[in-house]
Design a protein around this motif. Structure first.
Motif, PDB file in Angstrom:
ATOM      1  N   UNK A  36       0.829  -1.204   0.000  1.00  0.00           N
ATOM      2  CA  UNK A  36       0.000   0.000   0.000  1.00  0.00           C
ATOM      3  C   UNK A  36       0.871   1.265   0.000  1.00  0.00           C
ATOM      4  N   UNK A  37       1.999   1.218   0.711  1.00  0.00           N
ATOM      5  CA  UNK A  37       2.913   2.372   0.702  1.00  0.00           C
ATOM      6  C   UNK A  37       3.378   2.642  -0.730  1.00  0.00           C
ATOM      7  N   UNK A  38       3.721   1.573  -1.451  1.00  0.00           N
ATOM      8  CA  UNK A  38       4.164   1.734  -2.844  1.00  0.00           C
ATOM      9  C   UNK A  38       3.022   2.264  -3.707  1.00  0.00           C
ATOM     10  N   UNK A  39       1.794   1.787  -3.455  1.00  0.00           N
ATOM     11  CA  UNK A  39       0.639   2.264  -4.230  1.00  0.00           C
ATOM     12  C   UNK A  39       0.397   3.754  -3.966  1.00  0.00           C
ATOM     13  N   UNK A  40       0.521   4.166  -2.715  1.00  0.00           N
ATOM     14  CA  UNK A  40       0.351   5.596  -2.391  1.00  0.00           C
ATOM     15  C   UNK A  40       1.394   6.436  -3.121  1.00  0.00           C
ATOM     16  N   UNK A  41       2.652   5.967  -3.084  1.00  0.00           N
ATOM     17  CA  UNK A  41       3.738   6.736  -3.708  1.00  0.00           C
ATOM     18  C   UNK A  41       3.536   6.808  -5.221  1.00  0.00           C
ATOM     19  N   UNK A  42       3.198   5.688  -5.811  1.00  0.00           N
ATOM     20  CA  UNK A  42       3.009   5.648  -7.263  1.00  0.00           C
ATOM     21  C   UNK A  42       1.863   6.576  -7.675  1.00  0.00           C
ATOM     22  N   UNK A  43       0.824   6.622  -6.877  1.00  0.00           N
ATOM     23  CA  UNK A  43      -0.342   7.453  -7.203  1.00  0.00           C
ATOM     24  C   UNK A  43      -0.033   8.934  -6.984  1.00  0.00           C
ATOM     25  N   UNK A  58      -4.974   1.582  -6.747  1.00  0.00           N
ATOM     26  CA  UNK A  58      -4.848   2.966  -7.219  1.00  0.00           C
ATOM     27  C   UNK A  58      -6.029   3.798  -6.726  1.00  0.00           C
ATOM     28  N   UNK A  59      -7.242   3.235  -6.806  1.00  0.00           N
ATOM     29  CA  UNK A  59      -8.416   4.016  -6.387  1.00  0.00           C
ATOM     30  C   UNK A  59      -8.416   4.247  -4.879  1.00  0.00           C
ATOM     31  N   UNK A  60      -8.006   3.232  -4.123  1.00  0.00           N
ATOM     32  CA  UNK A  60      -7.942   3.409  -2.670  1.00  0.00           C
ATOM     33  C   UNK A  60      -6.856   4.425  -2.305  1.00  0.00           C
ATOM     34  N   UNK A  61      -5.748   4.379  -3.033  1.00  0.00           N
ATOM     35  CA  UNK A  61      -4.657   5.333  -2.770  1.00  0.00           C
ATOM     36  C   UNK A  61      -5.139   6.769  -2.992  1.00  0.00           C
ATOM     37  N   UNK A  62      -5.921   6.990  -4.041  1.00  0.00           N
ATOM     38  CA  UNK A  62      -6.454   8.336  -4.300  1.00  0.00           C
ATOM     39  C   UNK A  62      -7.300   8.800  -3.116  1.00  0.00           C
ATOM     40  N   UNK A  63      -8.152   7.903  -2.638  1.00  0.00           N
ATOM     41  CA  UNK A  63      -9.030   8.235  -1.502  1.00  0.00           C
ATOM     42  C   UNK A  63      -8.210   8.614  -0.265  1.00  0.00           C
ATOM     43  N   UNK A  64      -7.192   7.811   0.024  1.00  0.00           N
ATOM     44  CA  UNK A  64      -6.396   8.042   1.230  1.00  0.00           C
ATOM     45  C   UNK A  64      -5.539   9.306   1.080  1.00  0.00           C
ATOM     46  N   UNK A  65      -4.994   9.523  -0.113  1.00  0.00           N
ATOM     47  CA  UNK A  65      -4.185  10.733  -0.323  1.00  0.00           C
ATOM     48  C   UNK A  65      -5.048  11.978  -0.125  1.00  0.00           C
ATOM     49  N   UNK A  66      -6.270  11.947  -0.638  1.00  0.00           N
ATOM     50  CA  UNK A  66      -7.174  13.098  -0.454  1.00  0.00           C
ATOM     51  C   UNK A  66      -7.453  13.311   1.024  1.00  0.00           C
ATOM     52  N   UNK A  67      -7.707  12.224   1.729  1.00  0.00           N
ATOM     53  CA  UNK A  67      -7.962  12.304   3.164  1.00  0.00           C
ATOM     54  C   UNK A  67      -6.762  12.936   3.888  1.00  0.00           C
ATOM     55  N   UNK A  68      -5.558  12.690   3.379  1.00  0.00           N
ATOM     56  CA  UNK A  68      -4.338  13.223   4.000  1.00  0.00           C
ATOM     57  C   UNK A  68      -3.999  14.627   3.458  1.00  0.00           C
ATOM     58  N   UNK A  69      -4.821  15.159   2.603  1.00  0.00           N
ATOM     59  CA  UNK A  69      -4.589  16.516   2.101  1.00  0.00           C
ATOM     60  C   UNK A  69      -3.583  16.587   0.969  1.00  0.00           C
TER      61      UNK A  69
END
Ligand SMILES: Nc1ncnc2c1ncn2[C@@H]1O[C@H](COP(=O)(O)OP(=O)(O)OP(=O)(O)O)[C@@H](O)[C@H]1O
Ligand SMILES: [Mg+2]
Length: 344
Positions: A134-141, A330-341
């Protein structure tokens, strides 16, 4: 913007000394003796150093406000010279005999981001929960939009470069940085790590790894945050390898939990150790539902995701876990990144 430092002075001794300091910060310098020439280069130079002998004349010319202006002097400045330094927008007046290192530091930092990167640590609630993935997915996104660094802080993991397919890219690793001394600029770290476009990775060398010093972790994370807009850290569940330093520099912590009873039980233990506040949960797989996990951990559930089919193949091919934009990760990463600002 050029990469050069503009130095305005007619004093050859001051010019020599300041050119030497710029070189120590890895910058090329252009020395100008005339106000007109200084004003022409003023907006585009990476930094501007105005020596005391020209500050009054330049102030009278009224140059535009810009960041990265310093006044350097070989003796204490007079009141009127100080006012002139303010008028040219100087951030500091630096007396070279006592404080020349401040010039080197300011020039080293000049290429860095004004606002440090949003920093998100990812940790698994139980072993194998999917934290590194998931860390890699967040970074890639995040890297689709912003300069991003994935920091591997797990010395026993598979290697974050491998998860992203960056293991063949040249660049520095933790051991190189542990050996280096002195201030590290955000820009030089960004340019030194293995990367593909806006996605960089910092990981351990292949083979045996030496534990990181807390000071190294602090120094490197500080540079990572100054050199990027998003920094994602893969944190080991053992809290080894400078985890305390990572947590101190982190804006948000994401705990990945599998939705099994045993997985959630382990997550509850981990969360007790982490504390709440800036921590949220991402649930992987079916089983215990999100509301129950939220109640048991006392933390917000940021997202729930299905297992991603074909994950091992995508990683083996070097595409990374979130290569396909419509994939679950990828879709979950977008959601979490938005949540983190983080814009995504
Ligand atoms: N989103 C996912 N969908 C499907 N399978 C996954 C997912 N995330 C992880 N996995 C599977 O779980 C395995 C472990 O994942 P990963 O290495 O990311 O977990 P971890 O929490 O970092 O583990 P560790 O405790 O070893 O650090 C992967 O090899 C993969 O098979
Ligand atoms: Mg891991």
């Amino acid at each position: 913007m050029t990469d050069d430092v503009l130095i305005a002075t007619r004093d050859p001794a001051l010019a020599d000394e300041v050119v030497r300091l710029a070189a120590a910060a890895g910058a090329e310098a252009i020395v100008v003796e005339e106000t007109l020439a200084a004003r022409q280069l003023w907006p585009s130079a990476r930094s501007v150093l105005v020596a005391r002998d020209l500050v009054t004349e330049l102030a009278a010319a009224g140059p535009d406000r810009r960041p990265g202006v310093l006044v350097v002097t070989d003796r204490a400045v007079t009141d009127s010279e100080y006012r002139a330094a303010l008028a040219v927008g100087a951030e500091q007046v630096i007396e070279l005999s006592t404080s020349s290192h401040l010039v080197v530091e300011a020039l080293t930092d000049a290429g860095d981001q004004a606002v440090p990167a949003t920093t998100i640590a990812v940790i698994g609630g139980s072993g194998g929960a999917g934290a590194s993935t998931f860390a890699a997915a967040l970074a890639q996104t995040a890297a689709r939009q912003l300069p991003t660094l994935l920091v591997d802080a797990d010395p026993l993991g598979a290697g974050a470069d491998r998860v992203l397919g960056l293991e063949e890219e040249p660049g520095v690793r933790w051991d190189d940085l542990a050996r280096s001394v002195g201030r590290l600029s955000g820009r030089s770290l960004r340019e030194a790590v293995p990367r593909r476009a806006d996605l960089g990775v910092l990981t351990y060398p292949a083979g045996t790894v030496t534990p990181l010093e807390p000071g190294t972790v602090r120094r490197v994370l500080s540079a990572a945050r100054r050199g990027h807009r998003a920094v994602i850290v893969d944190l080991p569940r053992t809290f080894t390898g400078g985890a305390e330093e990572v947590l101190a520099a982190t804006d948000r912590v994401v705990v990945i939990t599998v939705a099994t009873v045993a997985g959630v039980a382990a997550t509850v233990r981990l969360v007790a150790r982490l504390g709440s506040g800036r921590t949220g949960i991402v649930v992987r797989g079916a089983g215990v539902d999100g509301a129950t996990i939220g109640a048991l951990t006392g933390l917000p559930v940021m997202a729930e995701m299905r297992d991603q089919r074909g994950l091992a193949e995508a990683v083996d091919l070097g595409a990374g876990p979130a290569h396909a934009r419509r994939s679950v990760l990828a879709r979950t990463a977008v959601e979490v990144l938005r949540d983190c600002g983080v814009a995504a």
